[in-house]
Design a protein around this motif. Structure first.
Motif, PDB file in Angstrom:
ATOM      1  N   THR A  26       0.809  -1.219   0.000  1.00 25.02           N
ATOM      2  CA  THR A  26       0.000   0.000   0.000  1.00 25.02           C
ATOM      3  C   THR A  26       0.843   1.270   0.000  1.00 25.02           C
ATOM      4  O   THR A  26       0.302   2.369  -0.062  1.00 25.02           O
ATOM      5  CB  THR A  26      -0.941   0.016   1.222  1.00 25.02           C
ATOM      6  N   SER A  28       3.416   4.085  -1.608  1.00 28.46           N
ATOM      7  CA  SER A  28       3.383   4.737  -2.920  1.00 28.46           C
ATOM      8  C   SER A  28       4.677   4.481  -3.688  1.00 28.46           C
ATOM      9  O   SER A  28       5.693   4.062  -3.119  1.00 28.46           O
ATOM     10  CB  SER A  28       3.180   6.244  -2.750  1.00 28.46           C
ATOM     11  N   LYS A  76       0.211  10.324 -14.290  1.00 26.92           N
ATOM     12  CA  LYS A  76       0.243   9.586 -13.030  1.00 26.92           C
ATOM     13  C   LYS A  76       1.438  10.075 -12.228  1.00 26.92           C
ATOM     14  O   LYS A  76       2.528  10.232 -12.773  1.00 26.92           O
ATOM     15  CB  LYS A  76       0.379   8.087 -13.274  1.00 26.92           C
ATOM     16  N   THR A  81       0.238   7.142  -6.537  1.00 32.66           N
ATOM     17  CA  THR A  81       0.113   5.795  -7.103  1.00 32.66           C
ATOM     18  C   THR A  81       0.663   4.771  -6.129  1.00 32.66           C
ATOM     19  O   THR A  81       1.856   4.792  -5.807  1.00 32.66           O
ATOM     20  CB  THR A  81       0.883   5.703  -8.440  1.00 32.66           C
ATOM     21  N   THR A  82      -0.198   3.881  -5.656  1.00 34.03           N
ATOM     22  CA  THR A  82       0.254   2.834  -4.741  1.00 34.03           C
ATOM     23  C   THR A  82       0.833   1.672  -5.542  1.00 34.03           C
ATOM     24  O   THR A  82       0.472   1.450  -6.700  1.00 34.03           O
ATOM     25  CB  THR A  82      -0.892   2.317  -3.855  1.00 34.03           C
ATOM     26  N   ASN A  84       0.343  -1.532  -5.143  1.00 32.41           N
ATOM     27  CA  ASN A  84      -0.621  -2.569  -5.500  1.00 32.41           C
ATOM     28  C   ASN A  84      -1.623  -2.131  -6.560  1.00 32.41           C
ATOM     29  O   ASN A  84      -2.366  -2.949  -7.089  1.00 32.41           O
ATOM     30  CB  ASN A  84      -1.341  -3.106  -4.263  1.00 32.41           C
ATOM     31  N   SER A  85      -1.624  -0.845  -6.930  1.00 35.02           N
ATOM     32  CA  SER A  85      -2.517  -0.402  -8.004  1.00 35.02           C
ATOM     33  C   SER A  85      -1.916  -0.650  -9.389  1.00 35.02           C
ATOM     34  O   SER A  85      -2.640  -0.624 -10.383  1.00 35.02           O
ATOM     35  CB  SER A  85      -2.866   1.078  -7.842  1.00 35.02           C
ATOM     36  N   ILE A  86      -0.609  -0.886  -9.462  1.00 40.03           N
ATOM     37  CA  ILE A  86       0.030  -1.104 -10.770  1.00 40.03           C
ATOM     38  C   ILE A  86       0.790  -2.423 -10.859  1.00 40.03           C
ATOM     39  O   ILE A  86       1.143  -2.855 -11.944  1.00 40.03           O
ATOM     40  CB  ILE A  86       0.972   0.051 -11.147  1.00 40.03           C
ATOM     41  N   SER A  88       1.297  -6.634  -9.690  1.00 40.81           N
ATOM     42  CA  SER A  88       0.636  -7.852  -9.237  1.00 40.81           C
ATOM     43  C   SER A  88       1.514  -9.035  -9.629  1.00 40.81           C
ATOM     44  O   SER A  88       2.581  -8.855 -10.205  1.00 40.81           O
ATOM     45  CB  SER A  88      -0.743  -7.976  -9.889  1.00 40.81           C
TER      46      SER A  88
END
Length: 171
Positions: A26, A28, A76, A81-82, A84-86, A88
């Motif tokens: 989580t 950034s 962006k 921007t975390t 886990n948002s980009i 995986s």
């Protein structure tokens, strides 16, 4: 969850230079940027960007430190921007460029996703290998065929301006 990264200096030297870093999913990209600069001994004051990458390390979408687009496009930002948002298990690679004058370039790969360990402070520098050189490695940019690029000029007579679409007496 904790993301474990290997951050490798993209260079053509004989010695590998990399750092293994743990950071919360989580956090950034700005947190990752700060951790990378500190782990390699940079002061962190230069401009930097991350680029989403594919398995061939092709440079994709930019995520920058600051919005320098002058409002012309959506940008962006690292601070918004975390991880886990980009990233995986299927999207694991980033390219990180620090100091656009020197072009320090790093390959950043998400190696593992693990549970948070009790008593561990994050971000955590797990492993250091190699010393960073005094200057950034020089980059070699190559095109497969420069003839295909074309400039619209007749190579036989570079002084022939008649076919160009501009007024040479504009001022």
């Amino acid at each position: 969850m904790i993301y474990r990264f290997r951050v490798i200096l993209d260079n053509d030297t004989e010695e590998d230079v990399f750092r293994d870093i743990e950071i919360r999913e989580t956090d950034s990209l700005e947190d990752l940027h700060n951790t990378i600069t500190q782990s390699f001994g940079f002061d962190g004051l230069e401009m930097a960007s991350f680029y989403i990458s594919n398995d061939e390390w092709d440079q994709g979408e930019e995520i920058s430190m600051f919005d320098v687009s002058e409002g012309n496009s959506l940008v962006k930002l690292m601070s918004e921007t975390t991880l886990n948002s980009i990233l995986s298990q299927s999207q694991t690679k980033l390219i990180y460029v620090y100091d656009f004058m020197s072009m320090w370039t790093f390959l950043v790969e998400l190696a593992e996703i693990v549970e948070e360990a009790d008593g561990t402070d994050y971000p955590n520098l797990m492993f250091v290998y190699g010393q960073i050189p005094d200057t950034a490695p020089e980059k070699t940019f190559e095109a497969e065929n420069f003839d295909d690029l074309g400039d619209g000029l007749d190579d036989d007579n570079i002084d022939d301006y008649d076919d160009l679409d501009f007024d040479e007496n504009w001022n």
